[in-house]
Design an enzyme around this catalytic site. Structure first.
Site, PDB file in Angstrom:
ATOM      1  N   SER A   1      -7.579  85.777  44.106  1.00 48.18           N
ATOM      2  CA  SER A   1      -7.583  84.319  43.919  1.00 48.18           C
ATOM      3  C   SER A   1      -6.362  83.649  44.536  1.00 48.18           C
ATOM      4  O   SER A   1      -5.730  82.781  43.936  1.00 48.18           O
ATOM      5  CB  SER A   1      -7.701  83.961  42.432  1.00 48.18           C
ATOM      6  OG  SER A   1      -8.944  84.386  41.912  1.00 48.18           O
TER       7      SER A   1
ATOM      8  N   GLU B   1      -5.654  94.442  45.076  1.00 46.49           N
ATOM      9  CA  GLU B   1      -6.488  93.417  44.446  1.00 46.49           C
ATOM     10  C   GLU B   1      -6.565  93.659  42.945  1.00 46.49           C
ATOM     11  O   GLU B   1      -7.169  94.626  42.499  1.00 46.49           O
ATOM     12  CB  GLU B   1      -7.891  93.387  45.068  1.00 46.49           C
ATOM     13  CG  GLU B   1      -8.492  94.754  45.376  1.00 46.49           C
ATOM     14  CD  GLU B   1      -9.971  94.683  45.700  1.00 46.49           C
ATOM     15  OE1 GLU B   1     -10.469  93.595  46.014  1.00 46.49           O
ATOM     16  OE2 GLU B   1     -10.617  95.723  45.620  1.00 46.49           O
TER      17      GLU B   1
ATOM     18  N   LYS C   1     -17.546  87.951  52.269  1.00 46.95           N
ATOM     19  CA  LYS C   1     -18.488  88.595  51.346  1.00 46.95           C
ATOM     20  C   LYS C   1     -19.932  88.271  51.772  1.00 46.95           C
ATOM     21  O   LYS C   1     -20.212  88.166  52.954  1.00 46.95           O
ATOM     22  CB  LYS C   1     -18.187  88.202  49.902  1.00 46.95           C
ATOM     23  CG  LYS C   1     -16.733  88.502  49.517  1.00 46.95           C
ATOM     24  CD  LYS C   1     -16.466  88.357  48.036  1.00 46.95           C
ATOM     25  CE  LYS C   1     -15.002  88.657  47.747  1.00 46.95           C
ATOM     26  NZ  LYS C   1     -14.723  88.649  46.296  1.00 46.95           N
TER      27      LYS C   1
ATOM     28  N   HIS D   1     -13.234  98.024  48.697  1.00 49.90           N
ATOM     29  CA  HIS D   1     -13.165  96.800  47.902  1.00 49.90           C
ATOM     30  C   HIS D   1     -13.724  97.065  46.511  1.00 49.90           C
ATOM     31  O   HIS D   1     -14.671  97.839  46.334  1.00 49.90           O
ATOM     32  CB  HIS D   1     -13.953  95.677  48.581  1.00 49.90           C
ATOM     33  CG  HIS D   1     -13.687  94.326  48.006  1.00 49.90           C
ATOM     34  ND1 HIS D   1     -14.273  93.896  46.837  1.00 49.90           N
ATOM     35  CD2 HIS D   1     -12.881  93.309  48.420  1.00 49.90           C
ATOM     36  CE1 HIS D   1     -13.853  92.672  46.565  1.00 49.90           C
ATOM     37  NE2 HIS D   1     -12.996  92.295  47.495  1.00 49.90           N
TER      38      HIS D   1
ATOM     39  N   GLY E   1     -12.299  86.172  41.818  1.00 46.38           N
ATOM     40  CA  GLY E   1     -13.408  85.270  41.496  1.00 46.38           C
ATOM     41  C   GLY E   1     -13.376  84.746  40.076  1.00 46.38           C
ATOM     42  O   GLY E   1     -14.335  84.128  39.614  1.00 46.38           O
TER      43      GLY E   1
ATOM     44  N   GLU F   1     -15.614  95.493  44.619  1.00 47.46           N
ATOM     45  CA  GLU F   1     -17.043  95.230  44.450  1.00 47.46           C
ATOM     46  C   GLU F   1     -17.877  96.389  44.987  1.00 47.46           C
ATOM     47  O   GLU F   1     -18.937  96.715  44.439  1.00 47.46           O
ATOM     48  CB  GLU F   1     -17.409  93.912  45.147  1.00 47.46           C
ATOM     49  CG  GLU F   1     -16.818  92.714  44.424  1.00 47.46           C
ATOM     50  CD  GLU F   1     -16.709  91.464  45.273  1.00 47.46           C
ATOM     51  OE1 GLU F   1     -16.233  90.451  44.739  1.00 47.46           O
ATOM     52  OE2 GLU F   1     -17.083  91.496  46.462  1.00 47.46           O
TER      53      GLU F   1
ATOM     54  N   ASN G   1     -12.280  87.410  53.678  1.00 44.04           N
ATOM     55  CA  ASN G   1     -13.429  88.248  53.320  1.00 44.04           C
ATOM     56  C   ASN G   1     -14.550  87.315  52.884  1.00 44.04           C
ATOM     57  O   ASN G   1     -14.542  86.806  51.772  1.00 44.04           O
ATOM     58  CB  ASN G   1     -13.043  89.213  52.194  1.00 44.04           C
ATOM     59  CG  ASN G   1     -14.212  90.074  51.745  1.00 44.04           C
ATOM     60  OD1 ASN G   1     -15.238  90.150  52.413  1.00 44.04           O
ATOM     61  ND2 ASN G   1     -14.060  90.722  50.608  1.00 44.04           N
TER      62      ASN G   1
END
Length: 252
Positions: free
Chosen positions: A215, A169, A11, A97, A175, A99, A9
């Site tokens: 991660s 996730e 991003k 996702h 991150g 985010e 991904n």
């Protein structure tokens, strides 16, 4: 036998030229050194899709959008529909996702529309679920994730459900440099699979690939992927370097 899958991904990273070069680099290392039994997917920005499809051997590497519109077409300025994604040659769409949920307010209702359109256009959804730090600290992650599943992909028919990939996730490990322990990853993946079995039956539960997305990097991929219910990874930062991505692909 469930598919082993490693999906990158990217991003909001790489301009078009950088993306093409990265795709070509991944294509080269996968062709020469990548494990043959692992499905490889590149999740790129919308602007890159067509060129990345042209830059890789699509019999070996799939290409994914990172999102799609909740509407089929019309006066929705700035949106990219599932049909548009399909027309680029991409085969997958990342949906839900953390985010997108956190920064853009995506709800289960929105995701259900996107899931329907993705499937109608013959694309494979990579559906994301997972809990934030406060939920993990309260030890209520199972209830939180189960609710995410019940409100979205559990509304699909069994035939449609079998077409998707799930990515767990832990939001607290995206991150941040933190990673769920191997035991934590296995525990929640096993819970997700057992919850699927309760809804759709053992056969469907055993057939769906569940990826870890928090991660994951070359140094911990082997330990994570050794778990019975971890079928690969949805990879963020480490997918932006071909050699790091290869190290994860070869982590099984």
């Amino acid at each position: 036998m469930r598919k082993k899958i490693v999906a990158g991904n990217w991003k909001c990273n790489t301009n078009l030229q950088e993306g093409i070069e990265l795709a070509k680099a991944v294509d080269a290392v996968v062709a020469s050194e990548g494990a043959d039994d692992v499905v490889v997917v590149l999740g790129t920005p919308f602007t890159h899709l067509t060129k990345v499809v042209e830059s890789v051997n699509t019999e070996r590497i799939g290409v994914s959008a990172q999102n799609c519109a909740a509407e089929a077409k019309g006066a929705f300025t700035g949106e990219v529909s599932a049909e548009m994604v399909k027309s680029t040659g991409a085969e997958y769409v990342i949906l839900g996702h953390s985010e997108r949920r956190e920064y853009y307010g995506e709800t289960s209702e929105t995701l259900n529309k996107k899931l329907a359109l993705t499937l109608e256009n013959g694309l494979t959804p990579i559906y994301c679920c997972g809990e934030p730090l406060e939920i993990r600290e309260a030890e209520t992650q199972n209830e939180f994730v189960k609710k995410q599943l019940e409100e979205t992909i559990f509304t699909l028919s069994p035939d449609d459900f079998k077409k998707l990939i799930i990515a767990y996730e832990p939001i607290w490990a995206i991150g941040t440099g933190k990673t769920a322990t191997s035991e934590q990853a296995q525990e929640i993946h096993a819970f997700i699979r057992s919850t699927i079995a309760e809804k759709f039956g053992e056969e469907i539960a055993e057939g769906v690939s569940i990826l870890y997305g928090g991660s994951c990097k070359p140094s911990n991929a082997k330990e994570l992927f050794a778990n019975k219910d971890v079928d690969g990874g949805l990879i963020g930062g480490a997918s932006l370097k071909a050699e790091d991505f290869l190290g994860i692909i070869n982590g099984f």
